[in-house]
Design an enzyme around this catalytic site. Sequence first.
Site, PDB file in Angstrom:
ATOM      1  N   ASP A  82       0.845  -1.194   0.000  1.00  0.00           N
ATOM      2  CA  ASP A  82       0.000   0.000   0.000  1.00  0.00           C
ATOM      3  C   ASP A  82       0.884   1.250   0.000  1.00  0.00           C
ATOM      4  O   ASP A  82       1.820   1.355   0.792  1.00  0.00           O
ATOM      5  CB  ASP A  82      -0.898  -0.013   1.244  1.00  0.00           C
ATOM      6  CG  ASP A  82      -1.981   1.048   1.199  1.00  0.00           C
ATOM      7  OD1 ASP A  82      -2.408   1.427   0.093  1.00  0.00           O
ATOM      8  OD2 ASP A  82      -2.414   1.488   2.282  1.00  0.00           O
ATOM      9  N   HIS A  83       0.611   2.160  -0.902  1.00  0.00           N
ATOM     10  CA  HIS A  83       1.368   3.419  -0.996  1.00  0.00           C
ATOM     11  C   HIS A  83       2.875   3.180  -1.156  1.00  0.00           C
ATOM     12  O   HIS A  83       3.675   3.626  -0.340  1.00  0.00           O
ATOM     13  CB  HIS A  83       1.107   4.323   0.216  1.00  0.00           C
ATOM     14  CG  HIS A  83      -0.288   4.847   0.274  1.00  0.00           C
ATOM     15  ND1 HIS A  83      -0.750   5.841  -0.563  1.00  0.00           N
ATOM     16  CD2 HIS A  83      -1.333   4.510   1.075  1.00  0.00           C
ATOM     17  CE1 HIS A  83      -2.024   6.088  -0.286  1.00  0.00           C
ATOM     18  NE2 HIS A  83      -2.402   5.276   0.702  1.00  0.00           N
ATOM     19  N   ASP A 104       1.870   4.921  -5.630  1.00  0.00           N
ATOM     20  CA  ASP A 104       1.193   6.183  -5.359  1.00  0.00           C
ATOM     21  C   ASP A 104       1.994   7.340  -5.960  1.00  0.00           C
ATOM     22  O   ASP A 104       2.939   7.835  -5.366  1.00  0.00           O
ATOM     23  CB  ASP A 104       1.022   6.369  -3.852  1.00  0.00           C
ATOM     24  CG  ASP A 104       0.274   7.652  -3.498  1.00  0.00           C
ATOM     25  OD1 ASP A 104      -0.084   8.410  -4.422  1.00  0.00           O
ATOM     26  OD2 ASP A 104       0.052   7.890  -2.296  1.00  0.00           O
ATOM     27  N   GLU A 134      -3.172   5.544  -8.351  1.00  0.00           N
ATOM     28  CA  GLU A 134      -4.066   6.568  -7.790  1.00  0.00           C
ATOM     29  C   GLU A 134      -4.071   7.799  -8.674  1.00  0.00           C
ATOM     30  O   GLU A 134      -3.013   8.293  -9.064  1.00  0.00           O
ATOM     31  CB  GLU A 134      -3.632   6.940  -6.367  1.00  0.00           C
ATOM     32  CG  GLU A 134      -4.545   7.965  -5.707  1.00  0.00           C
ATOM     33  CD  GLU A 134      -4.220   8.214  -4.241  1.00  0.00           C
ATOM     34  OE1 GLU A 134      -4.487   9.340  -3.762  1.00  0.00           O
ATOM     35  OE2 GLU A 134      -3.703   7.298  -3.566  1.00  0.00           O
ATOM     36  N   HIS A 174      -7.850  10.027   4.353  1.00  0.00           N
ATOM     37  CA  HIS A 174      -7.169   9.079   5.232  1.00  0.00           C
ATOM     38  C   HIS A 174      -7.296   9.508   6.700  1.00  0.00           C
ATOM     39  O   HIS A 174      -7.397  10.701   7.001  1.00  0.00           O
ATOM     40  CB  HIS A 174      -5.673   9.011   4.895  1.00  0.00           C
ATOM     41  CG  HIS A 174      -5.367   8.409   3.564  1.00  0.00           C
ATOM     42  ND1 HIS A 174      -5.077   9.156   2.452  1.00  0.00           N
ATOM     43  CD2 HIS A 174      -5.277   7.109   3.177  1.00  0.00           C
ATOM     44  CE1 HIS A 174      -4.816   8.352   1.429  1.00  0.00           C
ATOM     45  NE2 HIS A 174      -4.930   7.107   1.839  1.00  0.00           N
ATOM     46  N   HIS A 202      -9.586   4.740  -0.813  1.00  0.00           N
ATOM     47  CA  HIS A 202      -8.692   4.835   0.340  1.00  0.00           C
ATOM     48  C   HIS A 202      -9.403   5.650   1.420  1.00  0.00           C
ATOM     49  O   HIS A 202     -10.290   6.439   1.128  1.00  0.00           O
ATOM     50  CB  HIS A 202      -7.388   5.528  -0.052  1.00  0.00           C
ATOM     51  CG  HIS A 202      -6.482   4.664  -0.859  1.00  0.00           C
ATOM     52  ND1 HIS A 202      -5.159   4.443  -0.504  1.00  0.00           N
ATOM     53  CD2 HIS A 202      -6.679   3.944  -1.989  1.00  0.00           C
ATOM     54  CE1 HIS A 202      -4.598   3.637  -1.386  1.00  0.00           C
ATOM     55  NE2 HIS A 202      -5.503   3.326  -2.310  1.00  0.00           N
ATOM     56  N   GLY A 203      -9.011   5.460   2.680  1.00  0.00           N
ATOM     57  CA  GLY A 203      -9.679   6.183   3.756  1.00  0.00           C
ATOM     58  C   GLY A 203     -11.103   5.701   3.973  1.00  0.00           C
ATOM     59  O   GLY A 203     -11.990   6.468   4.344  1.00  0.00           O
ATOM     60  N   GLY A 204     -11.327   4.411   3.766  1.00  0.00           N
ATOM     61  CA  GLY A 204     -12.677   3.872   3.866  1.00  0.00           C
ATOM     62  C   GLY A 204     -13.282   3.919   5.254  1.00  0.00           C
ATOM     63  O   GLY A 204     -14.507   3.841   5.395  1.00  0.00           O
ATOM     64  N   ASN A 225     -10.214   0.473   1.364  1.00  0.00           N
ATOM     65  CA  ASN A 225      -9.108   0.368   2.308  1.00  0.00           C
ATOM     66  C   ASN A 225      -9.602   0.789   3.685  1.00  0.00           C
ATOM     67  O   ASN A 225     -10.114   1.908   3.846  1.00  0.00           O
ATOM     68  CB  ASN A 225      -7.951   1.266   1.888  1.00  0.00           C
ATOM     69  CG  ASN A 225      -7.202   0.745   0.684  1.00  0.00           C
ATOM     70  OD1 ASN A 225      -7.632  -0.215   0.035  1.00  0.00           O
ATOM     71  ND2 ASN A 225      -6.093   1.369   0.360  1.00  0.00           N
TER      72      ASN A 225
END
Length: 274
Positions: A82-83, A104, A134, A174, A202-204, A225
């Site tokens: 991730d990232h 990212d 992204e 996030h 992202h930032g779910g 995420n």
Amino acid sequence: MTLATLSEVLQPALKGGYAVGGLVTLGWEDMHAYVAAAEAENCAVILQAGPGCREHTPLPILGKMFRYLAESATVPVVAHLDHGYTFEDCKEALDSGFTSLMFDGSRKPLEQNIEETARIAEMAHAAGISCEGEIGFVGYSQGEASKGTDPEEAARFARETGVDAMAISVGNVHLQTDQSGGLDEPRIRAIEALTNTPLVIHGGSGVPAAQRQMLARTSKICKYNIGTELRQAFGNALRAAVNADADRFDRVAILKDTHDPVVEAARKVLRTLR
């Protein structure tokens, strides 16, 4: 062995009208609990190693941990970076046995983001694994502001990079510690009208559970995420375990008490995606 690539779990989600949880890991205790939760819910799970996790544990070790869990799991498990911010990050993850790379480049100019993401996607596909990119920028609660995804740019990004999944900025941020926000549904519809690439949020943790579920069922959002929500559950469980017995000092005994609460929290999250 049920080790899977990102594409192998997201394409069925796209066709079936559900989403898969990209659960952010920080160590053995949470990743072990996430797989147990996925098995209890009989669904795939994406184990994610973000920058904070990688600062604590090297990628070669994380790759072995993810793959060890996948080998005995009864559901598909994706080992996901991730990232990843550089080509070197992504190459190390690939060499460490990861089955999915998220590059990212969202802070970079569009042309550079496309060029660098395409290079990562080409490397991933040559190795038989998946790539997420992204477009737009997903900001941070109490930090950097978001830049919403432009639908036309998203279509171009998906087409020219060949990514297997595309993270978009549509009101998500996030590190949000509550679900007071919400996603920009008109922008989501405009993006998905121009591409068939599975979409990622992202930032779910900051997305209301009802909206998560509705969009999982009715849109091309196939991956959420989730990190903050589960870290809160772990932190609360750890605090309770420590405070329950002031004389207890064995870290293994203390950490064992976090397992069941984190499994339950992860199961609750996974149920909102189907």
